[in-house]
Design a protein around this motif. Sequence first.
Motif, PDB file in Angstrom:
ATOM      1  N   GLY A 360      21.685  77.025  50.782  1.00 18.40           N
ATOM      2  CA  GLY A 360      20.337  77.356  50.315  1.00 18.40           C
ATOM      3  C   GLY A 360      19.499  76.122  50.067  1.00 18.40           C
ATOM      4  O   GLY A 360      18.313  76.066  50.432  1.00 18.40           O
ATOM      5  N   LEU A 361      20.100  75.099  49.446  1.00 16.60           N
ATOM      6  CA  LEU A 361      19.365  73.858  49.201  1.00 16.60           C
ATOM      7  C   LEU A 361      19.044  73.141  50.505  1.00 16.60           C
ATOM      8  O   LEU A 361      17.987  72.513  50.632  1.00 16.60           O
ATOM      9  N   ARG A 362      19.946  73.250  51.491  1.00 11.92           N
ATOM     10  CA  ARG A 362      19.688  72.631  52.793  1.00 11.92           C
ATOM     11  C   ARG A 362      18.500  73.302  53.484  1.00 11.92           C
ATOM     12  O   ARG A 362      17.742  72.643  54.218  1.00 11.92           O
ATOM     13  N   VAL A 363      18.305  74.614  53.249  1.00 15.21           N
ATOM     14  CA  VAL A 363      17.144  75.309  53.812  1.00 15.21           C
ATOM     15  C   VAL A 363      15.853  74.684  53.292  1.00 15.21           C
ATOM     16  O   VAL A 363      14.902  74.434  54.045  1.00 15.21           O
ATOM     17  N   VAL A 364      15.806  74.398  51.987  1.00 14.05           N
ATOM     18  CA  VAL A 364      14.602  73.780  51.414  1.00 14.05           C
ATOM     19  C   VAL A 364      14.409  72.383  51.987  1.00 14.05           C
ATOM     20  O   VAL A 364      13.284  71.973  52.321  1.00 14.05           O
ATOM     21  N   ARG A 365      15.503  71.623  52.114  1.00 16.20           N
ATOM     22  CA  ARG A 365      15.393  70.277  52.684  1.00 16.20           C
ATOM     23  C   ARG A 365      14.857  70.335  54.114  1.00 16.20           C
ATOM     24  O   ARG A 365      13.998  69.538  54.503  1.00 16.20           O
ATOM     25  N   GLN A 366      15.318  71.310  54.907  1.00 16.75           N
ATOM     26  CA  GLN A 366      14.821  71.455  56.279  1.00 16.75           C
ATOM     27  C   GLN A 366      13.345  71.850  56.291  1.00 16.75           C
ATOM     28  O   GLN A 366      12.582  71.412  57.159  1.00 16.75           O
ATOM     29  N   LEU A 367      12.935  72.701  55.360  1.00 14.94           N
ATOM     30  CA  LEU A 367      11.523  73.060  55.265  1.00 14.94           C
ATOM     31  C   LEU A 367      10.682  71.826  54.975  1.00 14.94           C
ATOM     32  O   LEU A 367       9.615  71.624  55.572  1.00 14.94           O
ATOM     33  N   GLU A 369      11.400  68.705  55.670  1.00 13.46           N
ATOM     34  CA  GLU A 369      11.398  67.823  56.834  1.00 13.46           C
ATOM     35  C   GLU A 369      10.519  68.369  57.957  1.00 13.46           C
ATOM     36  O   GLU A 369       9.924  67.595  58.730  1.00 13.46           O
ATOM     37  N   ALA A 370      10.406  69.708  58.045  1.00 19.63           N
ATOM     38  CA  ALA A 370       9.551  70.320  59.065  1.00 19.63           C
ATOM     39  C   ALA A 370       8.083  70.347  58.645  1.00 19.63           C
ATOM     40  O   ALA A 370       7.216  70.706  59.449  1.00 19.63           O
ATOM     41  N   GLY A 371       7.808  69.962  57.401  1.00 21.30           N
ATOM     42  CA  GLY A 371       6.427  69.985  56.915  1.00 21.30           C
ATOM     43  C   GLY A 371       5.907  71.386  56.698  1.00 21.30           C
ATOM     44  O   GLY A 371       4.727  71.675  56.952  1.00 21.30           O
ATOM     45  N   VAL A 372       6.772  72.294  56.201  1.00 20.71           N
ATOM     46  CA  VAL A 372       6.416  73.699  56.001  1.00 20.71           C
ATOM     47  C   VAL A 372       6.844  74.117  54.603  1.00 20.71           C
ATOM     48  O   VAL A 372       7.884  73.674  54.099  1.00 20.71           O
ATOM     49  N   ALA A 373       6.052  74.942  53.973  1.00 19.32           N
ATOM     50  CA  ALA A 373       6.428  75.581  52.712  1.00 19.32           C
ATOM     51  C   ALA A 373       6.538  77.084  52.948  1.00 19.32           C
ATOM     52  O   ALA A 373       5.663  77.688  53.571  1.00 19.32           O
ATOM     53  N   HIS A 374       7.624  77.684  52.470  1.00 19.61           N
ATOM     54  CA  HIS A 374       7.833  79.123  52.667  1.00 19.61           C
ATOM     55  C   HIS A 374       6.931  79.936  51.754  1.00 19.61           C
ATOM     56  O   HIS A 374       6.395  80.965  52.144  1.00 19.61           O
ATOM     57  N   ARG A 375       6.780  79.542  50.515  1.00 20.33           N
ATOM     58  CA  ARG A 375       5.865  80.111  49.528  1.00 20.33           C
ATOM     59  C   ARG A 375       6.287  81.479  48.994  1.00 20.33           C
ATOM     60  O   ARG A 375       5.563  82.062  48.198  1.00 20.33           O
ATOM     61  N   ASP A 376       7.445  81.987  49.413  1.00 19.87           N
ATOM     62  CA  ASP A 376       7.878  83.285  48.886  1.00 19.87           C
ATOM     63  C   ASP A 376       9.402  83.317  48.780  1.00 19.87           C
ATOM     64  O   ASP A 376      10.048  84.270  49.212  1.00 19.87           O
ATOM     65  N   ILE A 377       9.963  82.270  48.184  1.00 23.80           N
ATOM     66  CA  ILE A 377      11.415  82.199  48.004  1.00 23.80           C
ATOM     67  C   ILE A 377      11.818  83.164  46.893  1.00 23.80           C
ATOM     68  O   ILE A 377      11.457  82.980  45.731  1.00 23.80           O
ATOM     69  N   LYS A 378      12.573  84.193  47.253  1.00 24.65           N
ATOM     70  CA  LYS A 378      13.048  85.194  46.296  1.00 24.65           C
ATOM     71  C   LYS A 378      14.303  85.841  46.872  1.00 24.65           C
ATOM     72  O   LYS A 378      14.604  85.682  48.074  1.00 24.65           O
ATOM     73  N   VAL A 408       7.524  73.746  44.405  1.00 21.00           N
ATOM     74  CA  VAL A 408       7.736  75.105  43.905  1.00 21.00           C
ATOM     75  C   VAL A 408       8.801  75.823  44.727  1.00 21.00           C
ATOM     76  O   VAL A 408       9.610  76.592  44.189  1.00 21.00           O
ATOM     77  N   ASP A 409       8.844  75.585  46.044  1.00 16.06           N
ATOM     78  CA  ASP A 409       9.896  76.169  46.872  1.00 16.06           C
ATOM     79  C   ASP A 409      11.278  75.741  46.376  1.00 16.06           C
ATOM     80  O   ASP A 409      12.211  76.555  46.307  1.00 16.06           O
ATOM     81  N   LEU A 410      11.432  74.471  46.042  1.00 15.43           N
ATOM     82  CA  LEU A 410      12.719  73.971  45.541  1.00 15.43           C
ATOM     83  C   LEU A 410      13.074  74.638  44.220  1.00 15.43           C
ATOM     84  O   LEU A 410      14.230  75.067  44.020  1.00 15.43           O
ATOM     85  N   ALA A 411      12.119  74.737  43.314  1.00 16.91           N
ATOM     86  CA  ALA A 411      12.397  75.360  42.016  1.00 16.91           C
ATOM     87  C   ALA A 411      12.825  76.810  42.183  1.00 16.91           C
ATOM     88  O   ALA A 411      13.801  77.259  41.562  1.00 16.91           O
TER      89      ALA A 411
END
Length: 517
Positions: A360-367, A369-378, A408-411
Amino acid sequence: MAAVAAVLMLAAALGSDPILQVVTGLDIAVLRALSRLRTGPGIDLAEGVAALGSDVVVRTVAWVTLAVLVVTRRWRHLVGYVVITLTTTLVVTELALALGRPRPTDVLVLGSWDGYSFPSRPVAATALVLVAALLTVVPAGSRRVWGAMGVTGLVAAVAVARLYLAVDHPSDVVAGAVLGALLPLAAFRLFTPDDVFPVTYRRPTGAHLELSHPRHQAIVRALDQQLGLAVESVELFGLAGSAGSTPLRLGVRAADGTRGDLFGKLYAVNHLRSDRWYKLGRTVLYGRLEDEKPFSTVRRLVEYEDHLLRLLRDAGLPTPAPHGFVEITPEREYLVVMEFFDGARELGGEPVGVSEIDSGLRVVRQLWEAGVAHRDIKPSNLLVRDGQVLLIDVAFATVRPTPWRQAVDLANMMLVLALGSSAEAVYRRALRQFAADDIAEAFAASRSVTVPSQLRNRLRAEAPDLIAELRALAPQREPVTIQLWSVRRVVVTGGLVVALLLAAGLMAAYARLAGLA
């Protein structure tokens, strides 16, 4: 609308004395024939039936309808009801004033009356409130058909009673019935079509569309013609975790005969409107920290999600593989199709181990690095399969986000993972992929409004102190201010306040002009 046009043409023609004399002569002949049928009990009955078109009855029906719409929170129907009934009332009133036709003569008029005769205001008002109530309160189908028959009977009864009492001319009641019934009918069909804004008393999740047989057939046909997919089944899937679209599970058959599943998200005009209101609210809450420009069309909304799926796939993120999108109804309904993660479960439903935390933390790291925020992590947007976290629902993602948005995505990811493990375990594993200052900034920027509602509810029920625990583990950091103002935020917020004040004033004016107060 041909009947409405005929009434308006008749009203224009009545301004000519020869035509007025001919029409009035025919009207009086009908009234004289009815007057010969008068009896004592008949007059009493007619007076009672005519009372159904009184101001008291009309006001009661109107206010009850408004109350039902407020209680059921059908705001689109409420706005339509106010605007359409007010407009129709003004049309009838102004038409009567412009023509100035007197009450019937040469026949004894029984009962009281007020105002000019053409069109009949009581008949128009009765038809208006009953038809408007029928279209906004009664669900489509057999109940509305029976309701329409009842409304027709009541309006006809009031009209006949007023003719029996000679209060109105026959042409008056016909004009009143046509304007009062057909104008709102046409307007509601345009403003609140049943296929997009159905009248229902079942509480849908979010803005989900009904999977009716015609829509089912249209989806199967579109997938076959536009993507070459042989669809064998279409069913609603995962409604609880989706509020901005209608999620579907699609059973498909490949060319070699093998069967499998795909995932589809159905978008329609109501989802576009929901997106606009959602972004308006976030603009007021966050100001310039968010890019909250709404999509102009449903097609643009679907194109954006399909683009984000391809962008994240190319960046190596564990997101569903895109399969394109199809057009169901031009500019109204579209379906975006993607891989279905078979055998995956929602993250947080079971205890979370080290492999899930690291994934899960690697997903945020990849986001990042890709310059993208998911904005709805739940939880509902994070699935687990074979110890790996999979990321779904990228519709809210944004490219080149602010550092605050990425933090905020990481939190939120750490909060979801900690719900299934512990704050200490997640924090220790996070230090392997993020600096302590990154984690500190993430929780310094975290507020109740930055946490998706599903995650916020889980925290409130299961771990109300989890944010404070994670914040205490990280280095001390001053809270990040998220209430930053800009010219756009001031204008939008001010406009919203003005709009609310105008709405309150219009409601008061509506009550006076429509005779409801």
